[in-house]
Design an enzyme around this catalytic site. Structure first.
Site, mmCIF file in Angstrom:
data_model
loop_
_atom_site.group_PDB
_atom_site.id
_atom_site.type_symbol
_atom_site.label_atom_id
_atom_site.label_comp_id
_atom_site.label_asym_id
_atom_site.label_seq_id
_atom_site.Cartn_x
_atom_site.Cartn_y
_atom_site.Cartn_z
ATOM 1 N N ASP A 478 8.930 16.781 -19.781
ATOM 2 C CA ASP A 478 8.633 15.698 -18.839
ATOM 3 C C ASP A 478 7.548 14.774 -19.402
ATOM 4 O O ASP A 478 6.820 15.143 -20.337
ATOM 5 C CB ASP A 478 8.162 16.334 -17.520
ATOM 6 C CG ASP A 478 8.443 15.466 -16.312
ATOM 7 O OD1 ASP A 478 8.711 14.264 -16.489
ATOM 8 O OD2 ASP A 478 8.383 15.997 -15.185
ATOM 9 N N ASP A 548 14.405 11.091 -10.146
ATOM 10 C CA ASP A 548 13.873 12.035 -9.166
ATOM 11 C C ASP A 548 14.546 11.862 -7.817
ATOM 12 O O ASP A 548 14.370 12.681 -6.923
ATOM 13 C CB ASP A 548 12.360 11.846 -9.010
ATOM 14 C CG ASP A 548 11.592 12.597 -10.091
ATOM 15 O OD1 ASP A 548 12.204 13.418 -10.793
ATOM 16 O OD2 ASP A 548 10.378 12.357 -10.232
HETATM 17 C C1 GLA Z 1 8.494 14.702 -12.510
HETATM 18 C C2 GLA Z 1 9.920 15.171 -12.681
HETATM 19 C C3 GLA Z 1 10.288 16.108 -11.548
HETATM 20 C C4 GLA Z 1 9.347 17.282 -11.550
HETATM 21 C C5 GLA Z 1 7.911 16.796 -11.444
HETATM 22 C C6 GLA Z 1 6.936 17.932 -11.635
HETATM 23 O O1 GLA Z 1 8.362 13.872 -11.410
HETATM 24 O O2 GLA Z 1 10.789 14.093 -12.753
HETATM 25 O O3 GLA Z 1 11.630 16.529 -11.684
HETATM 26 O O4 GLA Z 1 9.528 18.037 -12.712
HETATM 27 O O5 GLA Z 1 7.613 15.814 -12.422
HETATM 28 O O6 GLA Z 1 5.630 17.528 -11.569
#
Ligand code: GLA
Length: 730
Positions: A478, A548
């Site tokens: 990420d 997300d």
């Molecule tokens: C980002 C990712 C999510 C999750 C969060 C965790 O927003 O896109 O899927 O993993 O971080 O903090």
């Protein structure tokens, strides 16, 4: 197919299965001109298209009007400061403070295959699959060599381009701009297609008619970004989804970019793409080289559909390297939306146990397992397992999950550092920051200075040690904030302008190293959802978390934009719980499954807590995934209707390469009262074949399905979807 040079006419002809790209060298100064790009032509003698027989002619015949020539000639790679006032591709700063560049053709090489780009992701192919032209140009005043690379593939209609700059002089030169591709063409009443958005609404397609002046998209965020995408297409005024000229440009890069179209005084368009010249300055000492990233050019005579097919083929066959690229991905369950930071070994095992009984194949432990991270304010950089939560240790957890017959995956955010972390206490200078300024926080975190070798080394070891400690088969990598406060504690003043690009090279190096040490790992890239969904990252990971936003209806347009240029096999898509955590919408569990089926498929929910009815339907959903995933992953994708455009319903289909099987996904957003059924015309089938519709057993002729269409009844209720499965009658 392939590349030819016609010496007498000084013409290069590059052919793909259905397109031709033609380059000409003109005048005594050996200007490199763009002759033609479009539908395949048999002949190569198209040099007249450069219009050098018209006033102002070429400088050797009319030096008096040199500037008029330079400002109108269709250049293959435009240069700065000498009379071409359109956008340049290259600009320098010399020790004398000068910025001009002039390039002339010197020599060339044509060969089978395609070279790798040092430190950068790029498309690839064997000597049988592709061929390359290297056009060597030179500025004799600067002693600067610029090599223009072009490659064509046997199986898809793309031309890839990149550029290498070599300082052959005795003095240091600063490159203040090095774009990767330029395309000068007559305007065809072009519309510019670009993709935009924000967190949770990535890659929404925008169309605008090209007007005089410059228009385009850029990123200065250090990543390809949620907001703008490193892609643009020029769509002829009369082109449609299925027909007409479309030119696409896609950047194989994950950092700052510029993609721009400029309509000028003679109604020609200059389209350029490359690293954003803002905040870029690269020091080139004598004998140093700079390699600019690759741009993929695609020409389609079959409208947007043709562009999509060519890009999908290229990325599936010549960009993604993972051993997973042609394989069904394990159906995962990710605990982010299920638990956020509130989990421990017991909770994860509870989820895993229930999930494995339902047929789910992998548990992914998301953010919150390390340091003292119980919310998003702390601990990035401290990649030590928090044994208060992961009681029993990581290996125990992974072994227990494996015992359930499931794989185990883990989340990292390796590029970041929390101000509240042991790492920051020890190395405050490892964060990117401008001296004497407190760097700005985003999600309460700073960015690690990956231009530094020591930082990369430490970062790599801290994640590799976790991966070595247990049977971890998947990583979600990420990256949750853009780069700002650009400054490196280590780079000298005259190299600070290299930081953005060195950072991206650092990310690539880390991922390359990880995939070399752990070649069987399934890597999914992610950036606050889909802020770094780009061809660069696909070179390292076969899939990227799309957004997300997991709401099935929001996903329709996010996935429409994404699928226009990326294969479905790359789109991270999950079924999540309702009310949806981003928009609060309640949609049928079934529809959530249909929409996630277009991507990698998985679950993002607490399977122990969702309504029983939903839980009970998971095995059937999983069966559906197993039944259709080969087709979805490998088939040709066609857009039938766009909810983003019609605001009523969405429809797309996938047809197997042999055209023997097809799957149509239809989602009606809001139901309509007192309306007739919808007519849908299918695509990509064999006209002369007959197809059975599995749901009714009815038999249709291929041409009927495509020309006359079929009727889809209005589903009862909102947000309802339908799958139609067709198989060719033997
Ligand atoms: C980002 C990712 C999510 C999750 C969060 C965790 O927003 O896109 O899927 O993993 O971080 O903090």
């Amino acid at each position: 197919m392939g590349i030819e040079f016609f010496e007498k006419e000084r013409i290069f002809k590059l052919d793909t299965p259905k397109s031709s790209y033609i380059i000409g060298v003109v005048d005594e100064e050996n200007f490199v001109g763009h002759v033609y790009y479009g539908k395949k032509c048999r002949d190569y003698k198209l040099g007249y298209l450069m219009r050098t027989d018209e006033a102002p002619f070429v400088p050797s015949k009319n030096e008096r009007d040199r500037l008029s020539f330079l400002d109108a000639f269709p250049f293959e790679y435009s240069t700065h400061g000498l009379g071409d006032f359109r956008e340049s591709c290259i600009q320098v700063k010399t020790s004398k403070g000068q910025s001009a560049v002039s390039l002339s053709y010197v020599e060339h090489k044509i060969y089978a295959g395609k070279p790798a780009l040092s430190g950068l992701p790029a498309t690839f192919g064997t000597e049988q699959e592709c061929s390359t032209l290297e056009l060597v140009c030179r500025d004799n005043v600067l002693d600067l060599k610029v090599i223009l690379y072009y490659s064509v593939f046997e199986d898809t209609d793309v031309v890839t381009r990149s550029v290498k700059v070599v300082n052959e002089g005795k003095e240091t030169i600063y490159l203040t701009k090095v774009l990767s591709a330029c395309l000068d063409m007559d305007n065809q009443d072009f519309e510019l297609l670009t993709m935009h958005g924000s967190w949770a609404r990535e890659r929404k397609v925008q169309y605008r008619k090209i007007g005089y002046g410059q228009q385009g998209v850029t990123s200065l965020r250090g990543e390809s970004s949620h907001q703008d995408h490193p892609f643009m297409a020029l769509k002829a005024g009369d082109a449609t989804q299925e027909m007409g000229d479309v030119y696409g440009m896609h950047f194989v890069y994950s950092g700052n970019f510029l993609a721009q179209a400029e309509l000028n005084q003679f109604d020609s368009v200059r389209a350029v793409m490359g690293i954003n010249p803002k905040d870029f300055c690269w020091k080139l000492e004598p004998q140093d080289e700079f390699q600019a990233p690759e741009v993929v050019l695609v020409y389609s005579a079959q409208g947007l559909d043709g562009m999509t097919t060519s890009l999908h083929t290229l990325y599936r066959k010549h960009l993604i390297r993972s051993e997973y690229k042609d394989k069904k991905r394990p159906i995962l369950i990710n605990n982010w939306e299920a638990t956020y930071f509130d989990f421990n070994t017991e909770k994860l095992l509870q989820i895993a146990k229930q999930a494995s009984e339902l047929g789910i194949e992998m548990l992914v432990m998301d953010d919150g397992w390390f340091g003292k991270r119980n919310d998003d304010n702390t601990s990035l950089g401290d990649w030590d397992v928090n044994e208060e939560k992961i009681n029993g240790g990581l290996k125990y957890l992974v072994d227990e999950v494996n015992k359930l017959g499931m794989k185990f995956g883990i989340w990292f955010e390796p590029e970041m550092i929390s101000p509240d972390s042991e790492l920051y206490k020890a190395h405050p200078d490892w964060a990117i920051a401008v001296p004497d300024r407190t760097p700005g926080r985003a999600r309460n975190q700073f960015v690690l200075d990956l231009s530094r070798k020591d930082v990369r080394e430490h970062t790599y070891e801290s994640i590799a040690k976790i991966l070595r400690s247990a049977n971890i088969e998947y990583v979600k990598w990420d990256m949750n904030r853009p780069l700002s406060d650009i400054g490196s504690a280590e780079l000298p003043a005259d190299r600070q302008g290299e930081l953005f690009h060195r950072y991206v090279l650092g990310v690539y190096e880390l991922q390359e190293r990880m995939m070399t040490e752990f070649p069987h790992l399934l890597l999914e890239n992610c950036s606050g959802g889909g802020a770094r969904f780009d061809p660069g990252m696909l070179y390292y990971s076969p899939q990227i978390w799309c957004s997300d936003d997991t709401d099935a209806i929001e996903r329709l347009s996010i996935q429409e934009g994404t699928a226009m240029i990326y294969p479905l096999s790359t789109m991270g898509a999950h079924v999540s719980d309702c009310p949806n955590h981003t928009v609060g919408r309640i949609t049928p569990f079934e529809t959530r499954g249909y929409v996630a089926l277009a991507g990698t498929f998985g679950y993002e929910l607490d399977v122990t807590k969702i309504p029983e009815e939903d839980r009970n339907s998971i095995p059937e959903q999983i069966q559906m995934y197993h039944k259709y995933n080969d087709l979805v992953r490998e088939g040709n994708y066609y857009r039938i209707a766009s909810y983003a455009q019609n605001h009523e319903y969405d429809c797309y289909m996938v047809v197997s390469q042999e055209q023997t099987e097809a799957l149509v996904t239809f989602v009606q957003v809001l139901n309509r009262p007192n309306c007739k059924s919808r007519k849908i015309k299918l695509k990509g089938l064999k006209s002369e074949a007959n197809y059975v519709l599995e749901e009714t057993g009815a038999l249709y002729a291929g041409d009927t399905l495509m020309n006359a269409g079929i009727l889809i009844e209005n589903p009862w209720g909102d947000f309802k979807g339908k799958l139609l499965h067709l198989t060719m009658q033997k």
